[in-house]
Scaffold this motif. Structure first.
Motif, PDB file in Angstrom:
ATOM      1  N   VAL A  63      25.512  56.296  20.434  1.00 27.09           N
ATOM      2  CA  VAL A  63      26.112  56.090  21.756  1.00 27.09           C
ATOM      3  C   VAL A  63      27.353  56.966  21.909  1.00 27.09           C
ATOM      4  CG1 VAL A  63      25.217  53.740  22.022  1.00 27.09           C
ATOM      5  CG2 VAL A  63      27.491  54.097  21.011  1.00 27.09           C
ATOM      6  N   ASP A  64      27.703  57.212  23.181  1.00 26.88           N
ATOM      7  CA  ASP A  64      28.886  58.018  23.481  1.00 26.88           C
ATOM      8  C   ASP A  64      30.129  57.150  23.673  1.00 26.88           C
ATOM      9  OD1 ASP A  64      27.449  60.618  23.834  1.00 26.88           O
ATOM     10  OD2 ASP A  64      26.397  59.395  25.314  1.00 26.88           O
ATOM     11  N   LEU A  65      29.895  55.861  23.932  1.00 28.92           N
ATOM     12  CA  LEU A  65      31.017  54.963  24.230  1.00 28.92           C
ATOM     13  C   LEU A  65      30.639  53.543  23.840  1.00 28.92           C
ATOM     14  CD1 LEU A  65      33.765  54.438  25.776  1.00 28.92           C
ATOM     15  CD2 LEU A  65      32.358  54.005  27.804  1.00 28.92           C
ATOM     16  N   VAL A  66      31.587  52.829  23.225  1.00 23.23           N
ATOM     17  CA  VAL A  66      31.418  51.400  22.965  1.00 23.23           C
ATOM     18  C   VAL A  66      32.420  50.651  23.835  1.00 23.23           C
ATOM     19  CG1 VAL A  66      31.606  49.549  21.246  1.00 23.23           C
ATOM     20  CG2 VAL A  66      30.581  51.745  20.608  1.00 23.23           C
ATOM     21  N   VAL A  67      31.930  49.644  24.569  1.00 20.69           N
ATOM     22  CA  VAL A  67      32.788  48.808  25.406  1.00 20.69           C
ATOM     23  C   VAL A  67      32.809  47.420  24.779  1.00 20.69           C
ATOM     24  CG1 VAL A  67      33.107  47.808  27.704  1.00 20.69           C
ATOM     25  CG2 VAL A  67      32.153  50.127  27.462  1.00 20.69           C
ATOM     26  N   VAL A  68      33.994  46.973  24.360  1.00 20.40           N
ATOM     27  CA  VAL A  68      34.095  45.660  23.712  1.00 20.40           C
ATOM     28  C   VAL A  68      34.542  44.639  24.758  1.00 20.40           C
ATOM     29  CG1 VAL A  68      35.089  44.338  21.817  1.00 20.40           C
ATOM     30  CG2 VAL A  68      34.726  46.804  21.553  1.00 20.40           C
ATOM     31  N   GLY A  69      33.711  43.627  24.995  1.00 23.98           N
ATOM     32  CA  GLY A  69      33.994  42.648  26.041  1.00 23.98           C
ATOM     33  C   GLY A  69      35.006  41.586  25.659  1.00 23.98           C
ATOM     34  N   PRO A  70      34.709  40.725  24.692  1.00 26.48           N
ATOM     35  CA  PRO A  70      35.551  39.555  24.412  1.00 26.48           C
ATOM     36  C   PRO A  70      36.735  39.835  23.486  1.00 26.48           C
ATOM     37  CG  PRO A  70      33.257  39.232  23.683  1.00 26.48           C
ATOM     38  CD  PRO A  70      33.452  40.691  23.928  1.00 26.48           C
ATOM     39  N   GLU A  71      37.636  38.867  23.410  1.00 29.05           N
ATOM     40  CA  GLU A  71      38.834  39.029  22.591  1.00 29.05           C
ATOM     41  C   GLU A  71      38.559  38.924  21.088  1.00 29.05           C
ATOM     42  OE1 GLU A  71      38.236  36.789  24.864  1.00 29.05           O
ATOM     43  OE2 GLU A  71      38.850  34.760  24.297  1.00 29.05           O
ATOM     44  N   ALA A  72      37.565  38.088  20.697  1.00 32.35           N
ATOM     45  CA  ALA A  72      37.377  37.844  19.258  1.00 32.35           C
ATOM     46  C   ALA A  72      37.047  39.128  18.480  1.00 32.35           C
ATOM     47  CB  ALA A  72      36.330  36.757  19.034  1.00 32.35           C
ATOM     48  N   PRO A  73      36.075  39.952  18.929  1.00 32.97           N
ATOM     49  CA  PRO A  73      35.824  41.205  18.195  1.00 32.97           C
ATOM     50  C   PRO A  73      37.033  42.141  18.184  1.00 32.97           C
ATOM     51  CG  PRO A  73      34.219  40.915  19.984  1.00 32.97           C
ATOM     52  CD  PRO A  73      35.127  39.736  20.030  1.00 32.97           C
ATOM     53  N   LEU A  74      37.814  42.112  19.269  1.00 32.99           N
ATOM     54  CA  LEU A  74      39.005  42.967  19.319  1.00 32.99           C
ATOM     55  C   LEU A  74      40.013  42.511  18.279  1.00 32.99           C
ATOM     56  CD1 LEU A  74      39.233  43.171  23.205  1.00 32.99           C
ATOM     57  CD2 LEU A  74      38.636  45.059  21.664  1.00 32.99           C
ATOM     58  N   PRO A  92      41.228  47.631  22.839  1.00 29.93           N
ATOM     59  CA  PRO A  92      42.380  47.913  21.992  1.00 29.93           C
ATOM     60  C   PRO A  92      42.109  47.712  20.494  1.00 29.93           C
ATOM     61  CG  PRO A  92      42.633  45.797  23.057  1.00 29.93           C
ATOM     62  CD  PRO A  92      41.395  46.414  23.640  1.00 29.93           C
ATOM     63  N   SER A  93      42.949  48.346  19.694  1.00 24.81           N
ATOM     64  CA  SER A  93      42.936  48.148  18.243  1.00 24.81           C
ATOM     65  C   SER A  93      43.305  46.713  17.918  1.00 24.81           C
ATOM     66  CB  SER A  93      43.967  49.079  17.612  1.00 24.81           C
ATOM     67  OG  SER A  93      45.272  48.672  18.030  1.00 24.81           O
ATOM     68  N   LYS A  94      43.061  46.343  16.683  1.00 25.67           N
ATOM     69  CA  LYS A  94      43.442  45.006  16.213  1.00 25.67           C
ATOM     70  C   LYS A  94      44.938  44.771  16.431  1.00 25.67           C
ATOM     71  CE  LYS A  94      43.145  42.180  12.057  1.00 25.67           C
ATOM     72  NZ  LYS A  94      42.433  42.018  10.783  1.00 25.67           N
ATOM     73  N   ALA A  95      45.746  45.784  16.134  1.00 26.50           N
ATOM     74  CA  ALA A  95      47.200  45.634  16.271  1.00 26.50           C
ATOM     75  C   ALA A  95      47.583  45.420  17.735  1.00 26.50           C
ATOM     76  CB  ALA A  95      47.903  46.869  15.709  1.00 26.50           C
ATOM     77  N   ALA A  96      46.965  46.201  18.648  1.00 28.77           N
ATOM     78  CA  ALA A  96      47.312  46.065  20.064  1.00 28.77           C
ATOM     79  C   ALA A  96      46.734  44.781  20.659  1.00 28.77           C
ATOM     80  CB  ALA A  96      46.824  47.286  20.840  1.00 28.77           C
ATOM     81  N   ALA A  97      45.627  44.294  20.075  1.00 32.31           N
ATOM     82  CA  ALA A  97      45.010  43.057  20.575  1.00 32.31           C
ATOM     83  C   ALA A  97      45.882  41.833  20.300  1.00 32.31           C
ATOM     84  CB  ALA A  97      43.625  42.866  19.962  1.00 32.31           C
ATOM     85  N   ARG A 281      41.404  42.080  27.505  1.00 28.55           N
ATOM     86  CA  ARG A 281      40.001  42.316  27.884  1.00 28.55           C
ATOM     87  C   ARG A 281      39.862  41.848  29.321  1.00 28.55           C
ATOM     88  NH1 ARG A 281      39.382  36.989  29.097  1.00 28.55           N
ATOM     89  NH2 ARG A 281      40.884  35.864  27.847  1.00 28.55           N
ATOM     90  N   PHE A 282      38.695  42.184  29.923  1.00 25.81           N
ATOM     91  CA  PHE A 282      38.437  41.726  31.288  1.00 25.81           C
ATOM     92  C   PHE A 282      38.364  40.202  31.330  1.00 25.81           C
ATOM     93  CE2 PHE A 282      36.477  46.008  31.725  1.00 25.81           C
ATOM     94  CZ  PHE A 282      37.114  46.414  32.884  1.00 25.81           C
ATOM     95  N   GLY A 283      38.767  39.625  32.453  1.00 24.92           N
ATOM     96  CA  GLY A 283      38.683  38.174  32.636  1.00 24.92           C
ATOM     97  C   GLY A 283      37.262  37.754  32.959  1.00 24.92           C
ATOM     98  N   ASP A 284      36.969  36.526  32.598  1.00 28.90           N
ATOM     99  CA  ASP A 284      35.663  35.958  32.846  1.00 28.90           C
ATOM    100  C   ASP A 284      35.895  34.601  33.487  1.00 28.90           C
ATOM    101  OD1 ASP A 284      33.127  34.830  32.651  1.00 28.90           O
ATOM    102  OD2 ASP A 284      32.702  35.790  30.739  1.00 28.90           O
ATOM    103  N   PRO A 285      35.554  34.382  34.751  1.00 28.54           N
ATOM    104  CA  PRO A 285      34.583  35.072  35.589  1.00 28.54           C
ATOM    105  C   PRO A 285      35.143  36.056  36.620  1.00 28.54           C
ATOM    106  CG  PRO A 285      35.085  32.985  36.609  1.00 28.54           C
ATOM    107  CD  PRO A 285      35.978  33.109  35.390  1.00 28.54           C
TER     108      PRO A 285
END
Ligand code: AMP
Ligand code: GLY
Length: 437
Positions: A63-74, A92-97, A281-285
């Protein structure tokens, strides 16, 4: 462009849907996804919180880009490992998250950057908690310091209840942040960041409590609408100038640049605009509603953020319509939700003009039927010429969803549609509103 979207929820379904509408996106994959996402794109059953597993999948899929949705993986460092594998990441990186993963850290950065927020104190034991509660007075605001999926915050007039929540956090080995209460309407502003530059999306409003009239416990969010006709005219610029840009500058200065979406949760109080919280990360909903109106192709925007090129992006284009998202939740949410029930009627919902369904806690059972698999099951998203029409369409859709024991709020966007939201914010925003009137 080939994109991999990480996460299982409604936000990720909305992101996938928008990416598929981008003419420069040739292929989308998701992991782990849900029943709605798997009807659109190939999904991959990996642990989204395992950085090595995500990086391996992204590499395998080229892939050319990974988009991480939720906070836990970040917070688990997924972005760092994918980036180290040479693949651009939106997230963001772990540090910025830590801006979301630790409320105490967020307060520290806000103080350094001069961002207006509630006065707060960290408490590590009952004595400190009691002292902080008495300093700020009622209503009391007690926040679990760590990630709690929006459910770690108790706002109450009952001092014993406030103390009990603090104690339960201490018992679990955590600390709490105790704050002054912020009055006034709440707004969510998503700001795309590339480490240096910022681009704000159209503001939205979320409904955090489980029941109508903002009663009952906090949830991850029960519905949203956008844009906010009642918001002061200068609000987005104020958020950029006083909140997002200073925070992005400060994170860069600290050596932990912020790349991804800075979710600014605001209260428009009688003393001015205050940050309630940052998320990374983006808000849900909210995303389900915000992306329904975004006309600028999403893939190009997220790639520009990942590559540090947001300064080259043209002003965003938006639909003139209003979007409303109403969440249908499982019985007993936000406590332990009932799951495994068949969901029917979704085709009928989508036959309504301007309406689509975004899946959140759903999966396909052995027979390939859609069943509930989480607390917030799905959102009915509607576009309309104004808030009144968008609400009518969304609720017409919600009525057609068949899920035993399900619940939803009947008042998403209701006050705004009736013109009942009043902002008492002084300063730039209020001045602009007056000038307009
Ligand atoms: P948070 O997880 O920090 O977003 O808090 C969840 C919800 O609790 C917010 O959306 C607000 O509705 C409420 N809340 C949080 N902090 C405050 C505050 N200082 N004053 C009033 N309400 C708050
Ligand atoms: N809807 C609020 C959140 O995503 O945290």
């Amino acid at each position: 462009m080939k994109v991999l979207v990480i996460g299982p929820g409604g936000r990720e379904h909305a992101i996938v849907r928008s990416l598929l509408a981008d003419p420069n996106v040739s292929e989308v994959h998701a992991a782990p996804g849900n029943a709605g996402i798997s009807k659109l794109v190939p999904t991959h059953a990996i642990d989204a919180n395992d950085p090595d597993a995500v990086a391996a999948l992204a590499t395998k899929l080229t892939v050319d880009l990974v988009v991480v949705g939720p906070e836990a993986p970040l917070a688990a460092g997924v972005s760092d490992v994918v980036r180290a594998a040479g693949i651009p990441v939106f997230g963001p990186s772990k540090a910025a998250a830590q801006l979301e993963a630790s409320k105490a850290f967020a307060k520290e950065v806000m103080a350094e950057a001069g961002v207006p927020t509630a006065m707060a104190r960290v408490a590590t034991n009952a004595e400190e908690a009691a002292d902080a509660l008495d300093t700020f007075g009622a209503p009391f605001v007690v926040k679990d310091d760590g990630l709690a999926a929006g459910k770690g915050v108790v706002v109450t007039n009952n001092r014993d209840e406030a103390l009990a929540h603090a104690q339960s956090c201490f018992d679990a080995g955590g600390t709490v942040v105790i704050e002054e209460f912020l009055d006034g309407p709440e707004v969510s502003v998503f700001v795309l960041c590339d480490g240096r530059n910022t681009v704000a999306l159209s503001p939205a409003q979320d409904f955090k409590r489980i029941f109508d009239n903002d009663e009952g416990p906090n949830t991850g969010g029960m519905g949203a609408y956008t844009p906010l006709e009642w918001a002061p005219e200068g609000l987005v610029q104020e958020v950029i100038d006083r909140v997002a840009q200073p925070t992005v500058n400060q994170m860069a200065h600290r050596g932990t640049p912020f790349v991804g979406v800075l979710f600014v949760g605001l209260a428009l109080t009688s003393r001015g605009t205050r940050v309630i919280e940052f998320n990374v990360r983006f808000g849900d909903p909210e995303t389900q509603a915000v992306l329904a109106r975004l006309k600028t192709p999403l893939g190009g925007l997220l790639m520009a953020a990942a590559k540090g090129e947001l300064d080259k992006v043209q002003p965003l284009r938006w639909s003139k319509e209003t979007a409303v998202a109403v969440v249908v939740a499982a019985e007993n949410y936000p406590d332990t939700p009932r799951t495994g029930d068949r969901i029917r009627g979704l085709k009928k919902v989508e036959s309504i003009e301007g309406v689509h369904v975004i899946h959140a806690g759903t999966r396909l059972d052995d027979e390939g039927k859609v069943v509930s698999a989480g607390g917030r099951v799905l959102a009915v998203v509607a576009l309309g010429t104004d808030l009144v029409e968008a609400r009518e369409r969304a609720y017409d859709g919600v009525e057609l969803v068949q899920l035993d024991g399900s619940q939803f709020r009947t008042d998403i966007g209701g006050k705004a549609a009736r013109g009942e939201i009043k902002v008492k914010t002084p300063g730039a925003g209020a001045a602009a509103t007056k000038a307009k009137a």
